[in-house]
Design an enzyme around this catalytic site. Structure first.
Site, PDB file in Angstrom:
ATOM      1  N   VAL A  84      -8.508  -6.393  -4.589  1.00  0.00           N
ATOM      2  CA  VAL A  84      -7.507  -5.328  -4.462  1.00  0.00           C
ATOM      3  C   VAL A  84      -7.696  -4.323  -5.595  1.00  0.00           C
ATOM      4  O   VAL A  84      -7.570  -4.672  -6.773  1.00  0.00           O
ATOM      5  CB  VAL A  84      -6.080  -5.904  -4.501  1.00  0.00           C
ATOM      6  CG1 VAL A  84      -5.054  -4.773  -4.417  1.00  0.00           C
ATOM      7  CG2 VAL A  84      -5.880  -6.902  -3.371  1.00  0.00           C
ATOM      8  N   ARG A  92      -0.498   5.603  -7.267  1.00  0.00           N
ATOM      9  CA  ARG A  92       0.875   6.031  -6.959  1.00  0.00           C
ATOM     10  C   ARG A  92       0.965   6.889  -5.704  1.00  0.00           C
ATOM     11  O   ARG A  92       1.763   7.809  -5.614  1.00  0.00           O
ATOM     12  CB  ARG A  92       1.501   6.777  -8.154  1.00  0.00           C
ATOM     13  CG  ARG A  92       1.583   5.963  -9.440  1.00  0.00           C
ATOM     14  CD  ARG A  92       2.510   4.771  -9.295  1.00  0.00           C
ATOM     15  NE  ARG A  92       2.663   4.034 -10.533  1.00  0.00           N
ATOM     16  CZ  ARG A  92       1.921   2.969 -10.888  1.00  0.00           C
ATOM     17  NH1 ARG A  92       0.989   2.523 -10.057  1.00  0.00           N
ATOM     18  NH2 ARG A  92       2.111   2.357 -12.026  1.00  0.00           N
ATOM     19  N   ARG A  93       0.130   6.582  -4.724  1.00  0.00           N
ATOM     20  CA  ARG A  93       0.193   7.298  -3.453  1.00  0.00           C
ATOM     21  C   ARG A  93       0.485   6.355  -2.288  1.00  0.00           C
ATOM     22  O   ARG A  93       0.333   6.725  -1.130  1.00  0.00           O
ATOM     23  CB  ARG A  93      -1.121   8.050  -3.194  1.00  0.00           C
ATOM     24  CG  ARG A  93      -1.479   9.041  -4.288  1.00  0.00           C
ATOM     25  CD  ARG A  93      -2.647   9.916  -3.884  1.00  0.00           C
ATOM     26  NE  ARG A  93      -3.190  10.651  -5.020  1.00  0.00           N
ATOM     27  CZ  ARG A  93      -4.152  11.561  -4.932  1.00  0.00           C
ATOM     28  NH1 ARG A  93      -4.673  11.845  -3.732  1.00  0.00           N
ATOM     29  NH2 ARG A  93      -4.614  12.173  -6.003  1.00  0.00           N
ATOM     30  N   GLY A  94       0.851   5.123  -2.603  1.00  0.00           N
ATOM     31  CA  GLY A  94       1.224   4.177  -1.566  1.00  0.00           C
ATOM     32  C   GLY A  94       0.065   3.501  -0.865  1.00  0.00           C
ATOM     33  O   GLY A  94       0.262   2.864   0.179  1.00  0.00           O
ATOM     34  N   LEU A  95      -1.164   3.595  -1.422  1.00  0.00           N
ATOM     35  CA  LEU A  95      -2.315   3.001  -0.744  1.00  0.00           C
ATOM     36  C   LEU A  95      -2.226   1.484  -0.687  1.00  0.00           C
ATOM     37  O   LEU A  95      -2.493   0.867   0.353  1.00  0.00           O
ATOM     38  CB  LEU A  95      -3.611   3.442  -1.434  1.00  0.00           C
ATOM     39  CG  LEU A  95      -3.907   4.941  -1.425  1.00  0.00           C
ATOM     40  CD1 LEU A  95      -5.239   5.228  -2.108  1.00  0.00           C
ATOM     41  CD2 LEU A  95      -3.930   5.467   0.006  1.00  0.00           C
ATOM     42  N   TYR A 125       3.081  -7.509  -7.777  1.00  0.00           N
ATOM     43  CA  TYR A 125       3.174  -8.140  -6.464  1.00  0.00           C
ATOM     44  C   TYR A 125       4.544  -8.685  -6.087  1.00  0.00           C
ATOM     45  O   TYR A 125       4.756  -9.032  -4.926  1.00  0.00           O
ATOM     46  CB  TYR A 125       2.114  -9.242  -6.365  1.00  0.00           C
ATOM     47  CG  TYR A 125       0.722  -8.662  -6.383  1.00  0.00           C
ATOM     48  CD1 TYR A 125       0.192  -8.045  -5.259  1.00  0.00           C
ATOM     49  CD2 TYR A 125      -0.051  -8.681  -7.546  1.00  0.00           C
ATOM     50  CE1 TYR A 125      -1.071  -7.475  -5.279  1.00  0.00           C
ATOM     51  CE2 TYR A 125      -1.315  -8.122  -7.572  1.00  0.00           C
ATOM     52  CZ  TYR A 125      -1.826  -7.517  -6.441  1.00  0.00           C
ATOM     53  OH  TYR A 125      -3.068  -6.953  -6.461  1.00  0.00           O
ATOM     54  N   PHE A 414     -10.129 -16.445  -6.956  1.00  0.00           N
ATOM     55  CA  PHE A 414     -10.722 -15.910  -5.735  1.00  0.00           C
ATOM     56  C   PHE A 414     -10.396 -14.434  -5.599  1.00  0.00           C
ATOM     57  O   PHE A 414      -9.560 -13.909  -6.303  1.00  0.00           O
ATOM     58  CB  PHE A 414     -10.244 -16.685  -4.503  1.00  0.00           C
ATOM     59  CG  PHE A 414      -8.741 -16.731  -4.325  1.00  0.00           C
ATOM     60  CD1 PHE A 414      -8.073 -15.762  -3.585  1.00  0.00           C
ATOM     61  CD2 PHE A 414      -7.982 -17.760  -4.885  1.00  0.00           C
ATOM     62  CE1 PHE A 414      -6.706 -15.800  -3.413  1.00  0.00           C
ATOM     63  CE2 PHE A 414      -6.611 -17.813  -4.710  1.00  0.00           C
ATOM     64  CZ  PHE A 414      -5.986 -16.827  -3.992  1.00  0.00           C
TER      65      PHE A 414
END
Length: 414
Positions: A84, A92-95, A125, A414
């Site tokens: 990730v 900060r663009r919601g991706l 998270y 992982f």
């Protein structure tokens, strides 16, 4: 220009995706053909996502099927999330939110009961319903102070420790690890390719393979009950050895095997320090030593994070130390696993189903992820305000039901 989330990823996108991954992890944003080919053999492109600004990959995300051991030894299907990243130019663009939402909904449709990940940063998270479920501790042992008997020459129980090679480990390791999984909650499965990569058959391009030492413990009847993998440096100050042995892997399915492998490593000549690698916080190691203070904690941190996707299946997969009944009101902003559930639990198993009964405890879905493997205290979470006690004594009952005798442990990143 809107950022396009591509999924499944096309084969032709894998090179740019790999460059985006490297950039996100602060590695040089270049990848070789060999590295792309190795990744192609290891990933399921149907479960890979990439955020693209034009033809530049600026966000990466992938998941894969995983088996996770619950308290009591049963395994559950998990959605393991890895790789990730979001490039610093596109934060900060919601991706991440878009990719996470897509992955979790697909995982629920596939029937996976929980999602898992190793969090590089703690604050990210929780807002997606994940809670820290296992912790790890790492020790640095001063061998001279540890109190090892200088006359030690091997296990006193009739067992033995022998060196092995990578081929033997590929043959013996999977069955041994399966036995570990059956008895240790929090452990995840290891694929066939994991054993090949971690014994040097498929070294990563750009990362030269250094062959470690492999040591196998066999009990008196010849059964392989433990495996130790370690490296050692070659450092001297004048005529004084200052070498450090670093554990890459130590799996043992009996206390005798665990004790024997630690005693073996602490008795290797010219080893001045031992780095334990990432162990369960209640590992036997410090108390094996004549002077436990010889083992200095160098890491103590959260490790495996869990996000419930199917509450009834998750809670019925594990066993419980006591008998009792709880009604849990679970809040889930994503609308994936929330609701009110009645749990009837005991040492022989549990039943769990949606209910309209009055709640005993109210919490976010992430807190259930934290509690499920038995490591965290419901009473402690209530004191923190992260669990609300709707009925007096409910948190204490949850404590009796959910806590496990030993702390969970996930050995693998992982």
């Amino acid at each position: 220009m809107a950022i396009e989330i591509r999924t499944p990823l096309a084969d032709s996108d894998l090179s740019s995706w790999s460059r985006g991954l490297s950039a996100g992890f602060l590695r040089p944003p270049t990848v070789s053909k060999e590295e792309v080919e190795l990744r192609r053999s290891q990933v399921d492109l149907d479960r890979v996502q990439g955020g693209y600004d034009g033809e530049r990959c600026v966000a990466t995300f992938r998941s894969f099927a995983q088996r996770l051991t619950a308290v009591g030894g049963a395994e559950v299907p998990a959605d393991a999330i890895s790789n990730v990243t979001v490039s610093p130019t596109h934060r900060r663009r919601g991706l991440l939110s878009r990719m996470m939402d897509h992955d979790l909904r697909a995982a629920k449709e596939r029937g996976e009961v929980v999602a898992s990940l190793i969090a590089a940063e703690y604050p990210i998270y929780g807002r997606y319903g994940f809670g820290p479920a296992t912790w790890v501790t790492e020790w640095r042992v001063d061998v001279a102070r540890a109190g090892q008997d200088p006359r030690y020459s091997g296990p006193a129980d009739g067992g033995r420790v022998d060196f092995a090679d990578g081929e033997e480990v590929r043959e013996l390791g999977p069955a041994l690890h399966q036995r570990l999984r059956a008895g240790t909650h929090g452990v995840i499965d290891r694929s066939a390719i994991w054993w090949r990569v971690n014994t040097g058959l498929h070294p990563s391009p750009g990362h030269p393979w250094t062959e470690p030492f492999y040591a196998v413990y066999r009990s008196a009847d010849g059964t392989v009950d433990g495996l130790l993998v370690y490296t050692a440096d070659d450092r001297w100050e004048g005529k004084r050895a200052q070498n450090t042995a670093t554990v890459r892997d130590l799996i043992a399915v009996t206390p005798a095997a665990e004790r024997a492998l630690w005693h073996f490593l602490l008795s290797v000549d010219w080893i001045t320090y031992v780095n334990s690698g990432l162990r369960a916080p209640d590992d036997l190691l410090p108390l094996l030593l004549g002077d436990p203070r010889a083992a200095q904690v160098t890491t103590c941190a959260d490790f495996l994070w869990l996000r419930p996707l199917d509450v009834p299946r998750l809670l019925t997969a594990r066993t419980y130390r006591a008998e009792g009944s709880l009604v849990l009101d679970l809040r889930d902003r994503a609308g994936l696993a929330g609701g009110r559930f009645a749990l009837e639990a005991g040492p022989d198993g549990a039943e769990c189903a949606p209910t309209t009964r009055t709640a005993d405890l109210t919490m976010d879905i992430a807190e259930l992820g934290t509690l499920w493997l038995g490591d965290e205290s419901a009473v402690r979470l209530a004191a923190l305000g992260r669990v609300t006690e709707e009925r007096a004594g409910a948190a204490a009952l949850a404590e009796r039901l959910l806590r496990a005798a030993r702390r969970p442990w996930c050995p693998d990143i992982f």
